[in-house]
Design a protein around this motif. Structure first.
Motif, mmCIF file in Angstrom:
data_model
loop_
_atom_site.group_PDB
_atom_site.id
_atom_site.type_symbol
_atom_site.label_atom_id
_atom_site.label_comp_id
_atom_site.label_asym_id
_atom_site.label_seq_id
_atom_site.Cartn_x
_atom_site.Cartn_y
_atom_site.Cartn_z
ATOM 1 N N UNK E 70 49.722 41.619 49.887
ATOM 2 C CA UNK E 70 49.599 43.168 49.057
ATOM 3 C C UNK E 70 48.560 43.145 48.335
ATOM 4 N N UNK E 71 48.452 44.352 48.745
ATOM 5 C CA UNK E 71 47.211 45.618 47.968
ATOM 6 C C UNK E 71 47.582 46.279 46.943
ATOM 7 N N UNK E 72 48.524 46.591 47.137
ATOM 8 C CA UNK E 72 48.768 47.931 46.366
ATOM 9 C C UNK E 72 50.228 48.453 45.795
ATOM 10 N N UNK E 73 51.043 47.272 44.882
ATOM 11 C CA UNK E 73 51.786 47.278 45.202
ATOM 12 C C UNK E 73 53.130 48.215 45.606
ATOM 13 N N UNK E 74 53.205 49.769 44.747
ATOM 14 C CA UNK E 74 53.889 50.631 44.688
ATOM 15 C C UNK E 74 52.819 51.920 45.578
ATOM 16 N N UNK E 75 53.033 51.854 46.399
ATOM 17 C CA UNK E 75 52.266 52.949 47.561
ATOM 18 C C UNK E 75 52.628 53.597 47.776
ATOM 19 N N UNK E 149 52.479 46.860 51.334
ATOM 20 C CA UNK E 149 53.473 47.639 49.782
ATOM 21 C C UNK E 149 54.536 46.657 49.479
ATOM 22 N N UNK E 150 54.601 46.577 47.783
ATOM 23 C CA UNK E 150 55.962 46.357 47.539
ATOM 24 C C UNK E 150 56.730 47.357 47.721
ATOM 25 N N UNK E 183 61.526 48.342 50.210
ATOM 26 C CA UNK E 183 61.835 49.135 48.989
ATOM 27 C C UNK E 183 61.458 50.529 49.229
ATOM 28 N N UNK E 184 61.204 51.803 49.006
ATOM 29 C CA UNK E 184 62.037 52.990 49.025
ATOM 30 C C UNK E 184 61.961 53.784 47.926
ATOM 31 N N UNK E 185 61.690 54.679 47.336
ATOM 32 C CA UNK E 185 62.129 55.903 46.577
ATOM 33 C C UNK E 185 61.266 56.919 47.640
ATOM 34 N N UNK E 186 62.640 58.235 47.701
ATOM 35 C CA UNK E 186 61.842 59.014 48.962
ATOM 36 C C UNK E 186 62.862 60.144 48.411
#
Ligand SMILES: Nc1ncnc2c1ncn2[C@@H]1O[C@H](COP(=O)(O)OP(=O)(O)OP(=O)(O)O)[C@@H](O)[C@H]1O
Ligand SMILES: Nc1ncnc2c1ncn2[C@@H]1O[C@H](COP(=O)(O)OP(=O)(O)OP(=O)(O)O)[C@@H](O)[C@H]1O
Ligand SMILES: [Mg+2]
Ligand SMILES: [Mg+2]
Lengths: 257, 322, 277, 277, 257
Positions: E70-75, E149-150, E183-186
């Motif tokens: 993972x290079x950028x947890x929150x993408x 991403x996480x 995991x996602x916020x939409x």
């Protein structure tokens, strides 16, 4: 007013957009035009409205009855509203009344009437930038109604709006069509809109656009409700009709540079 | 000379007024002094002075203008000798009237008030000359409407086409114009003398730090002036210009620099017409230069703190009349 | 009220043809480019001009005839003077333009990216931009001498200010969402500048080059006012001074052609660098 | 391959603070205007300049001190010369600008709306725009004389071309859908022009006025090269010629201030005419 | 990765956009944010992603487990795609891999992998202008996936697309979430999207944005189908939740000039 679309063909420089489109529109009928992106829906609507000269074919007005005081029988409602930003709401509406020899009082009366109909009276002096998207489109509708059209030509009138506003305006459109018995041609991508509003749905095939099927929905518009199982069935039927072509259209390079 | 072949840069205009420089170079007077001189020809007078002030050149000759005095007042220049001088015995600049104005009555200098007058720039030598003429002829210089036109050709064009009524111009332009019927000579500046037209100058740095070189240069320049006077200013008993035995030789030298594009038979008369008076030994008319500075100062064209005594150096060549 | 409306309507209906086809109404307001018309226009203007000159309607003094101009131009070409003048001018143009552009890009990027440079930079540029460069020539002579440096400086100054304005305009025009995208992926600042801001500002910067190159050509005359023996500007000035109007117009034609060449070159550069558009 | 990725990841995790709050990363690239910094910068530059002059680092020959410039300006004011010069120049500016603008608007609208005018107009403008107006001064003298007409003409020519370009650019920029809307309601052509195209092109035209007014001010010097006894341009030319650098810079300052005034006036006009934006 | 949103408040110059937002996001959960226009959904998502500093409160990462590589947890996935127009599809994706010390081969391998996943392999050398809207958004997704991403933060990722393309991509999103357990916020305006994709729906109230209700939809995402009566019921429930405020938001002058 009864319209007859007769053998319409249209080619842009290299693209053949429409081929042999033939169908009629009865007075008081709402016809939805659906089809994948680029199938020629907007092209066809522009031709019907006299904003584009077809390569071949003609649009005939068979029954010339127009409402009393009609200033512009075929009236367009634009997707991007096409409001003059330098005129107020009332000014935008009166614009289309100004060159028809109406007296100032007559114009004002008509403006007031359509502002009331569209619930915009309180905003008559607002400028377009002060309005939300839904209100802008209501001004577009008000302007169209002010000329007492015989038929409304609507090119994706809701697609520039957000989902919630769209639902709200869709209800208003349904009410308007039910109340006035207006003739209308309604272009949309959204099958949900088509099944809520149209008496008949014309599904077009992609490039060159030809009629794939004309689908009749025989539930009175006033009785339709969001989430009605019959409507959902109609929607799935339409989706199946255009699904494959929609997928292909989406995959396609729009510009092979 | 003590140091052989010292390099000096000379800034000059391709005019007859720079002739003594050309003569000094061509006849080897500069070389005799041990100076290895290089002459750069400039297109306009103003940059000659700037080039010396900025140290790009060592010596130059040009006409005095308000701009020159302002530059000199900043301390970088020293005037050490004379260039042209108006002398009652020799034709200098002429006062011209356009044909239209002449026919309408501008037939003499005292009728100039109320007429327009072409000049290149505010504060140029033309400006001074009309002011000087006005004063000595007894009319108000303000009564002449000045038209700055940037360049001499513009002035000639405007006069010929009658867009201005009058101007003052050097003899080799004035005479052909009058002869061709394109204008009328209504007077001569020499009638309103004295007038020191221009000077020989060098940088303050040279005067202070390389006196010896300046002295050598001045000697060569004076020899050039002597040749110029002998060849081009020789007169007979009636004061009429005549050819001397060196005239042809000097014309040949000057022609290398002036009117070089014209054939000799066309160029020589022009050179002779343009050969105005230069004082003996190139002595500077210091009194007149001071008067000029004062004239410019009175009109706000030269800063009040400009002091001629500070930028005129008569230690190389004595002033005229001393 | 309804009375006059129905009248209007009656008129409109009677005006409609009985065939009752929908009328095409979206006419005009869509001017098309037509290169032939452009060339035709030029040919017509030159022909008229020549006619006027030949018949004496346009006096030789007021305007030389196209033939005279062509002759003067031809004379410049065969004597080889044109190349001398053009060579000298091109050197000044290129040198001055590069100096002004490099300095302008640098300052423009600072002003476009950093708050500390923003207001001072904008104020500085807007105060000095409108100063006519000719006004400063006397000072330029003192600052830079009468040789080539003052000519470079005149052109460089003229080019510097519009370049600053365009560059920071270009940086401002880089879509903020692209920058935010870069930041949302934690790109280091230098990468954001190099990979997002620089290419994003490029179109505006390139279109700024069109303006600055025109300005450079216009300033050629001012630059060559002082102590230039060769150069198209010097040629025009000398011709003007001598009222050799044919040479003057010939020089002007050369400048016009030079402008066209530069704009063509910039077009190629555009197409090469902005192929992605 | 997965080896060095996990290394990278390990680094990143160890670099993160143990508090483990989401880090703010959208920093910079949003330069803010700061009027105080702008004024401060001006004050600093002038102070430095005065310091340099006072200490002799900047020689008086190269650049007059701010105090000397202020004195020269004050002198111009108290003697009343400034108003004489300014009055003469303003008259030329306004006259020339209006002539150039009216002609430019007319041609610009033609080019913007009609196919027959399009290509010839564009070609004409792009061929003549880059011609330096100073180059044509000798001809202007013949065509218009050395009086006021040649001064008006110089400025008008300078203003005309950018006005044409901006006007047709403005007409091009009017959203086509607004024009189509007008046509879809059968508005007559004249109404479309007057009620849609004209107001729609107005913002671009007004911003073009900024350019053309700057050009007019810049050309003031060229205009006043010929036969002008009074005028800011004539003042600057004379001062340059006399090496009165303090007066020269004072004149330049007046031009700068004039530019600021005009741009302020145009700002008011903008706000008044474009209140709907 | 488990995220905890703690007491987030945010004010723009004069507008109070968010007040006291508190909720948690479990690993593998899809949370939809809905609410009327201007309620602060985008503001909240930017704060979660670290692109906006909140006036008060904090976003805590409680469980730091991130996927391998993972290079950028929150993408972030942007509504308007945010593709660099001067880079090809592959170039746009490799952009976000370039400054992390990966070798060229690693980068290419990752790019190839996500291009395959999103069916874009054939278009790797196309420029954004050559793509249709749906394809552009797929590139946006591919770019986000390339950094492993996480959690994905998506701000109305479908709203810039036409109705038909939206339906197609919605299916792809559902499949992606079901397959990867991401995991996602939409954020969305479209309730239909919310009920198709989310495990929980957070409904916000308008200005200042506060949480009105958190609505749980306990049907596994993989089992959801267009037109399922249960989903329609959830959709109506959500619509009733925000209807009045949506109407008010639409009526409101956006700029009282
Ligand atoms: N002005 C034009 N010049 C050339 N081709 C055009 C032009 N306008 C449209 N086309 C092409 O004609 C075809 C039909 O376009 P049209 O806009 O009518 O489609 P549409 O069905 O309205 O599409 P959408 O659903 O995307 O609005 C498309 O392939 C389009 O690329
Ligand atoms: N940069 C800003 N400056 C000032 N106010 C802002 C800014 N961005 C947003 N706002 C205001 O903050 C409030 C919340 O905005 P936000 O964009 O988060 O709403 P949203 O829920 O995403 O709306 P939408 O559904 O229209 O996208 C709105 O009232 C908006 O006007
Ligand atoms: Mg369409
Ligand atoms: Mg939002």
């Amino acid at each position: 007013m009864r319209l007859q679309i007769k053998g319409i063909c249209h080619s842009y420089d290299q693209v053949e957009a429409l081929r042999d489109i033939d169908f009629g529109i009865e007075p008081g009928e709402v016809v939805a035009l659906i089809g994948p992106s680029g199938c020629g829906k907007s092209t066809l609507l522009s031709i019907i409205g006299g904003l584009l000269a077809p390569t071949r074919g003609e649009i005939l007005i068979c029954d010339k009855a127009t409402p009393e005081g009609c200033l512009n029988p075929l009236t367009y409602v634009f997707q991007d509203f096409a409001l003059l930003p330098w005129r107020t709401v009332a000014g935008n509406i009166s614009l289309v009344l100004e060159d028809h020899g109406l007296s100032k009082a007559d114009r004002d009366a008509r403006v007031a009437e359509v502002l009331e109909q569209t619930n915009l009276w309180d905003f008559r002096d607002a400028y377009p930038k002060q309005l939300s998207g839904g209100m802008k489109q209501r001004v577009g509708i008000a302007r169209a109604l002010a000329v007492r059209p015989a038929a409304l030509l609507m090119d994706e009138p809701l697609s520039a709006l957000d989902a919630q506003t769209r639902i709200l305006l869709l209800d208003e459109f349904a009410a308007l069509f039910a109340r006035t018995g207006m003739t209308a041609v309604y272009v949309t991508h959204n099958l949900n809109e088509a099944v809520r509003l149209a008496n008949r749905v014309v599904a077009l095939r992609r490039r060159p656009g030809t009629i794939k099927e004309i689908h009749t929905i025989d539930i009175p518009i006033a009785e339709r409700r969001e989430g009605m199982p019959e409507l959902i069935a109609h929607e799935s039927a339409l989706w199946n009709l255009i699904r494959d072509e929609a997928i292909a259209a989406d995959k396609e390079l729009e510009n092979v540079a | 000379g003590a140091q052989a072949n010292e390099k000096v840069d000379i800034a000059a205009l391709a005019f007859v007024s720079s002739a003594p420089l050309f003569i000094a170079k061509e006849k080897g007077y500069l070389a005799d002094e041990g100076l290895d001189a290089e002459i750069s020809i400039f297109q306009a007078a103003q940059p000659v002075a700037v080039a010396i002030a900025s140290g790009d050149a060592d010596f130059g000759v040009t006409a005095f203008t308000g701009g020159f005095f302002n530059l000199a007042a900043k301390g970088a220049l020293k005037v050490i000798g004379a260039q042209l001088h108006e002398d009652p015995g020799y034709d200098g600049s002429a006062i011209l009237a356009s044909n239209a104005a002449f026919e309408a009555g501008l037939t003499s200098v005292d009728k100039l008030p109320g007429h327009s007058f072409a000049l290149s720039q505010v504060g140029s030598s033309f400006h001074y000359m009309i002011g000087n003429v006005a004063e000595k002829a007894g009319f108000d210089p303000e009564s002449v409407e000045l038209k700055p036109l940037q360049s001499v050709p513009n002035m000639i064009g405007a006069l010929k086409s009658g867009q201005v009524d009058s101007m003052i111009i050097v003899p080799h332009i004035a005479k052909p114009l009058a002869n061709a019927g394109a204008a009328h000579i209504i007077g001569w500046v020499k009638d309103y003398v004295p007038y020191q037209v221009g000077g020989l100058f060098t940088s303050t740095e040279n005067v202070e730090e390389n006196r010896e070189m300046v002295e050598k240069f001045v000697r060569a320049y004076q020899k050039g002036v002597a040749d110029y006077r002998a060849a081009l200013l020789a007169t007979d008993a009636d004061g009429k210009l005549v050819e001397s035995d060196t005239t042809q030789e000097i014309l040949e030298i000057v022609h290398k620099y002036v009117y070089a594009n014209d054939p000799a038979d066309k160029a020589y008369p022009k050179i002779r017409n343009g050969a105005m008076f230069i004082t003996e030994e190139a002595r500077l008319d210091v009194a007149d230069v001071k008067a000029q500075v004062k004239w410019y100062q009175d009109r706000g064209y030269v800063s009040a703190d400009a002091d001629p005594a500070k930028f005129i150096d008569t230690s190389f060549i004595p002033a005229l009349g001393q | 009220m309804s009375h006059d409306i129905s009248e209007v309507r009656a008129e409109r209906q009677s005006a409609a043809s009985p065939a009752s086809q929908v009328r095409f109404r979206a006419t005009g307001f869509n001017p098309k480019a037509n290169p032939v018309a452009a060339w035709g226009f030029f040919v017509a203007v030159i022909a008229l001009w020549q006619l006027g000159s030949s018949t004496g309607v346009i006096s030789e003094l007021a305007m030389p005839s196209p033939v005279a101009v062509a002759k003067a131009l031809w004379q410049l070409i065969v004597t080889g003077d044109l190349w001398l003048h053009l060579g000298a001018s091109l050197q000044r143009l290129v040198g001055g333009w590069i100096m002004g552009t490099v300095a302008g890009l640098f300052v423009g990027f600072l002003v476009g990216m950093f708050s500390w440079a923003r207001s001072p930079g904008v104020a500085f540029v807007s105060a000095l931009f409108p100063i006519p460069k000719i006004a400063l020539l006397p000072l330029f002579i003192i600052w830079f001498g009468i040789g080539e440096p003052s000519k470079f400086a005149t052109i460089a100054f003229g080019v510097f200010f519009p370049t600053v304005i365009n560059t920071f305009g270009g940086v401002d025009n880089v879509q903020r969402n692209l920058i935010r995208m870069g930041q949302s992926f934690d790109l280091p600042m230098w990468s954001v500048i190099r990979k997002i801001i620089l290419p994003g500002a490029l179109p505006t910067i390139l279109s700024g080059f069109r303006i600055s190159s025109s300005i450079a050509i216009i300033l050629l005359i001012a630059a060559e006012m002082i102590g230039a023996q060769y150069g198209i500007g010097a040629l025009i000035l000398a011709a003007g001074n001598l009222y050799q109007t044919d040479q003057l117009i010939a020089g002007v034609v050369v400048l016009s052609l030079l402008g066209l060449c530069v704009s063509w070159l910039l077009g190629r550069l555009d197409r090469w660098l902005l192929a992605w558009r």
